[in-house]
Design a protein around this motif. Structure first.
Motif, PDB file in Angstrom:
ATOM      1  N   ARG A 195     -14.392   7.180  -3.672  1.00  0.00           N
ATOM      2  CA  ARG A 195     -15.524   6.724  -2.852  1.00  0.00           C
ATOM      3  C   ARG A 195     -16.819   7.440  -3.243  1.00  0.00           C
ATOM      4  NH1 ARG A 195     -11.336   7.182   1.020  1.00  0.00           N
ATOM      5  NH2 ARG A 195     -10.567   5.135   1.603  1.00  0.00           N
ATOM      6  N   ALA A 196     -16.743   8.734  -3.518  1.00  0.00           N
ATOM      7  CA  ALA A 196     -17.933   9.493  -3.912  1.00  0.00           C
ATOM      8  C   ALA A 196     -18.468   8.999  -5.256  1.00  0.00           C
ATOM      9  CB  ALA A 196     -17.609  10.984  -3.980  1.00  0.00           C
ATOM     10  N   CYS A 197     -17.579   8.738  -6.192  1.00  0.00           N
ATOM     11  CA  CYS A 197     -17.992   8.247  -7.499  1.00  0.00           C
ATOM     12  C   CYS A 197     -18.654   6.879  -7.368  1.00  0.00           C
ATOM     13  CB  CYS A 197     -16.789   8.173  -8.436  1.00  0.00           C
ATOM     14  SG  CYS A 197     -17.196   7.570 -10.088  1.00  0.00           S
ATOM     15  N   VAL A 198     -18.059   5.994  -6.588  1.00  0.00           N
ATOM     16  CA  VAL A 198     -18.620   4.653  -6.406  1.00  0.00           C
ATOM     17  C   VAL A 198     -19.982   4.732  -5.716  1.00  0.00           C
ATOM     18  CG1 VAL A 198     -18.277   2.437  -5.231  1.00  0.00           C
ATOM     19  CG2 VAL A 198     -16.395   3.497  -6.510  1.00  0.00           C
ATOM     20  N   ALA A 199     -20.137   5.650  -4.763  1.00  0.00           N
ATOM     21  CA  ALA A 199     -21.436   5.819  -4.101  1.00  0.00           C
ATOM     22  C   ALA A 199     -22.504   6.196  -5.127  1.00  0.00           C
ATOM     23  CB  ALA A 199     -21.341   6.875  -3.007  1.00  0.00           C
ATOM     24  N   ARG A 200     -22.164   7.073  -6.070  1.00  0.00           N
ATOM     25  CA  ARG A 200     -23.119   7.452  -7.125  1.00  0.00           C
ATOM     26  C   ARG A 200     -23.426   6.260  -8.026  1.00  0.00           C
ATOM     27  NH1 ARG A 200     -19.857  11.993  -6.939  1.00  0.00           N
ATOM     28  NH2 ARG A 200     -18.660  11.341  -8.766  1.00  0.00           N
ATOM     29  N   ASP A 222       0.816  -1.218   0.000  1.00  0.00           N
ATOM     30  CA  ASP A 222       0.000   0.000   0.000  1.00  0.00           C
ATOM     31  C   ASP A 222       0.844   1.259   0.000  1.00  0.00           C
ATOM     32  OD1 ASP A 222      -2.321  -1.416  -0.060  1.00  0.00           O
ATOM     33  OD2 ASP A 222      -2.615  -1.414   2.106  1.00  0.00           O
ATOM     34  N   ARG A 223       2.032   1.181   0.558  1.00  0.00           N
ATOM     35  CA  ARG A 223       2.893   2.364   0.609  1.00  0.00           C
ATOM     36  C   ARG A 223       3.328   2.791  -0.786  1.00  0.00           C
ATOM     37  NH1 ARG A 223       8.701   2.342   2.782  1.00  0.00           N
ATOM     38  NH2 ARG A 223       9.216   4.528   2.577  1.00  0.00           N
ATOM     39  N   HIS A 224       3.552   1.805  -1.671  1.00  0.00           N
ATOM     40  CA  HIS A 224       4.010   2.106  -3.027  1.00  0.00           C
ATOM     41  C   HIS A 224       2.883   2.051  -4.053  1.00  0.00           C
ATOM     42  CE1 HIS A 224       7.988   2.160  -1.459  1.00  0.00           C
ATOM     43  NE2 HIS A 224       7.957   0.889  -1.114  1.00  0.00           N
ATOM     44  N   ASP A 225       1.783   1.456  -3.691  1.00  0.00           N
ATOM     45  CA  ASP A 225       0.663   1.299  -4.612  1.00  0.00           C
ATOM     46  C   ASP A 225      -0.636   1.599  -3.865  1.00  0.00           C
ATOM     47  OD1 ASP A 225      -0.710   0.741  -6.913  1.00  0.00           O
ATOM     48  OD2 ASP A 225      -0.573  -1.428  -6.704  1.00  0.00           O
ATOM     49  N   PRO A 226      -0.863   2.871  -3.529  1.00  0.00           N
ATOM     50  CA  PRO A 226      -2.072   3.203  -2.764  1.00  0.00           C
ATOM     51  C   PRO A 226      -3.326   2.882  -3.562  1.00  0.00           C
ATOM     52  CG  PRO A 226      -1.006   5.186  -3.561  1.00  0.00           C
ATOM     53  CD  PRO A 226      -0.104   4.039  -3.912  1.00  0.00           C
ATOM     54  N   GLN A 227      -4.338   2.434  -2.849  1.00  0.00           N
ATOM     55  CA  GLN A 227      -5.563   2.042  -3.514  1.00  0.00           C
ATOM     56  C   GLN A 227      -6.757   2.162  -2.579  1.00  0.00           C
ATOM     57  OE1 GLN A 227      -5.146  -2.104  -4.589  1.00  0.00           O
ATOM     58  NE2 GLN A 227      -3.880  -2.473  -2.798  1.00  0.00           N
ATOM     59  N   VAL A 228      -7.917   2.188  -3.202  1.00  0.00           N
ATOM     60  CA  VAL A 228      -9.180   2.135  -2.477  1.00  0.00           C
ATOM     61  C   VAL A 228      -9.789   0.778  -2.797  1.00  0.00           C
ATOM     62  CG1 VAL A 228     -11.506   3.099  -2.298  1.00  0.00           C
ATOM     63  CG2 VAL A 228      -9.550   4.625  -2.585  1.00  0.00           C
ATOM     64  N   VAL A 229     -10.239   0.074  -1.765  1.00  0.00           N
ATOM     65  CA  VAL A 229     -10.853  -1.232  -1.951  1.00  0.00           C
ATOM     66  C   VAL A 229     -12.354  -1.084  -1.730  1.00  0.00           C
ATOM     67  CG1 VAL A 229     -10.965  -3.622  -1.170  1.00  0.00           C
ATOM     68  CG2 VAL A 229      -8.764  -2.398  -1.163  1.00  0.00           C
ATOM     69  N   ILE A 230     -13.129  -1.451  -2.737  1.00  0.00           N
ATOM     70  CA  ILE A 230     -14.586  -1.412  -2.690  1.00  0.00           C
ATOM     71  C   ILE A 230     -15.069  -2.855  -2.619  1.00  0.00           C
ATOM     72  CG2 ILE A 230     -16.684  -0.689  -3.883  1.00  0.00           C
ATOM     73  CD1 ILE A 230     -14.712   1.633  -3.154  1.00  0.00           C
ATOM     74  N   GLU A 245     -14.940  -7.735  -4.944  1.00  0.00           N
ATOM     75  CA  GLU A 245     -13.990  -6.753  -4.430  1.00  0.00           C
ATOM     76  C   GLU A 245     -13.403  -6.051  -5.641  1.00  0.00           C
ATOM     77  OE1 GLU A 245     -10.955  -7.483  -1.156  1.00  0.00           O
ATOM     78  OE2 GLU A 245      -9.724  -7.578  -2.982  1.00  0.00           O
ATOM     79  N   LEU A 246     -13.300  -4.758  -5.556  1.00  0.00           N
ATOM     80  CA  LEU A 246     -12.748  -3.959  -6.637  1.00  0.00           C
ATOM     81  C   LEU A 246     -11.683  -3.050  -6.046  1.00  0.00           C
ATOM     82  CD1 LEU A 246     -12.920  -3.064  -9.613  1.00  0.00           C
ATOM     83  CD2 LEU A 246     -14.672  -1.434  -8.918  1.00  0.00           C
ATOM     84  N   ARG A 247     -10.462  -3.203  -6.509  1.00  0.00           N
ATOM     85  CA  ARG A 247      -9.356  -2.363  -6.045  1.00  0.00           C
ATOM     86  C   ARG A 247      -9.108  -1.286  -7.093  1.00  0.00           C
ATOM     87  NH1 ARG A 247      -6.325  -4.499  -1.841  1.00  0.00           N
ATOM     88  NH2 ARG A 247      -7.104  -6.530  -1.184  1.00  0.00           N
ATOM     89  N   VAL A 248      -9.144  -0.035  -6.661  1.00  0.00           N
ATOM     90  CA  VAL A 248      -8.917   1.108  -7.548  1.00  0.00           C
ATOM     91  C   VAL A 248      -7.590   1.731  -7.136  1.00  0.00           C
ATOM     92  CG1 VAL A 248      -9.790   3.304  -8.392  1.00  0.00           C
ATOM     93  CG2 VAL A 248     -11.404   1.504  -7.711  1.00  0.00           C
ATOM     94  N   ARG A 249      -6.630   1.690  -8.035  1.00  0.00           N
ATOM     95  CA  ARG A 249      -5.306   2.239  -7.736  1.00  0.00           C
ATOM     96  C   ARG A 249      -5.351   3.763  -7.801  1.00  0.00           C
ATOM     97  NH1 ARG A 249      -0.055   0.775 -11.164  1.00  0.00           N
ATOM     98  NH2 ARG A 249      -1.751   0.692 -12.646  1.00  0.00           N
ATOM     99  N   SER A 300     -17.992  -0.510 -15.883  1.00  0.00           N
ATOM    100  CA  SER A 300     -18.417   0.266 -17.053  1.00  0.00           C
ATOM    101  C   SER A 300     -18.884   1.672 -16.682  1.00  0.00           C
ATOM    102  CB  SER A 300     -19.515  -0.469 -17.817  1.00  0.00           C
ATOM    103  OG  SER A 300     -20.749  -0.406 -17.117  1.00  0.00           O
ATOM    104  N   MET A 301     -19.217   1.884 -15.421  1.00  0.00           N
ATOM    105  CA  MET A 301     -19.702   3.188 -14.981  1.00  0.00           C
ATOM    106  C   MET A 301     -18.608   4.043 -14.335  1.00  0.00           C
ATOM    107  SD  MET A 301     -23.496   2.371 -13.504  1.00  0.00           S
ATOM    108  CE  MET A 301     -23.461   0.647 -13.031  1.00  0.00           C
ATOM    109  N   LEU A 302     -17.416   3.516 -14.232  1.00  0.00           N
ATOM    110  CA  LEU A 302     -16.303   4.256 -13.635  1.00  0.00           C
ATOM    111  C   LEU A 302     -15.495   4.950 -14.731  1.00  0.00           C
ATOM    112  CD1 LEU A 302     -15.049   1.628 -11.029  1.00  0.00           C
ATOM    113  CD2 LEU A 302     -16.574   3.588 -10.647  1.00  0.00           C
ATOM    114  N   PRO A 303     -14.742   5.981 -14.371  1.00  0.00           N
ATOM    115  CA  PRO A 303     -13.898   6.646 -15.367  1.00  0.00           C
ATOM    116  C   PRO A 303     -12.932   5.655 -16.027  1.00  0.00           C
ATOM    117  CG  PRO A 303     -14.057   7.980 -13.380  1.00  0.00           C
ATOM    118  CD  PRO A 303     -14.692   6.642 -13.059  1.00  0.00           C
TER     119      PRO A 303
END
Length: 87
Positions: free
Chosen positions: A68-73, A3-11, A50-54, A32-35
């Motif tokens: 997180r805001a985009c995924v909530a939408r 995580d220190r070298h590859d920060p990510q958000v896990v959904i 599980e979806l990891r977004v780098r 398909s709905m993400l950038p």
């Protein structure tokens, strides 16, 4: 991944309606709905995914909040009825 070298958000999400589409289909819908420029790694089974977004920007905290805001939408979309984000 470090995580220190590859920060990510896990959904993570689970299917709470057995009539909803399976996880493999749902994670594709979410992707398909993400950038398009986001780097994502999905793992899915029938009842969850599980979806990891780098994160790619220098301002990791702000970028993580934007993800997180985009995924909530995205989860407000009717195609995702029967699914609930967890964690």
């Amino acid at each position: 991944m470090n995580d220190r070298h590859d920060p990510q958000v896990v959904i993570t999400a689970v299917r709470h309606d057995p009539g909803a589409a399976p996880g493999q289909t749902t994670v594709i819908r979410v992707l398909s709905m993400l950038p398009a420029h986001w780097v994502c790694t999905p793992v899915a089974d029938q009842d969850g995914f599980e979806l990891r977004v780098r994160l790619q920007g220098a301002a990791e905290a702000e970028e993580a909040e934007a993800v997180r805001a985009c995924v909530a939408r995205v989860f407000e979309d009717p195609a995702l009825r029967g699914w609930r984000r967890t964690g």
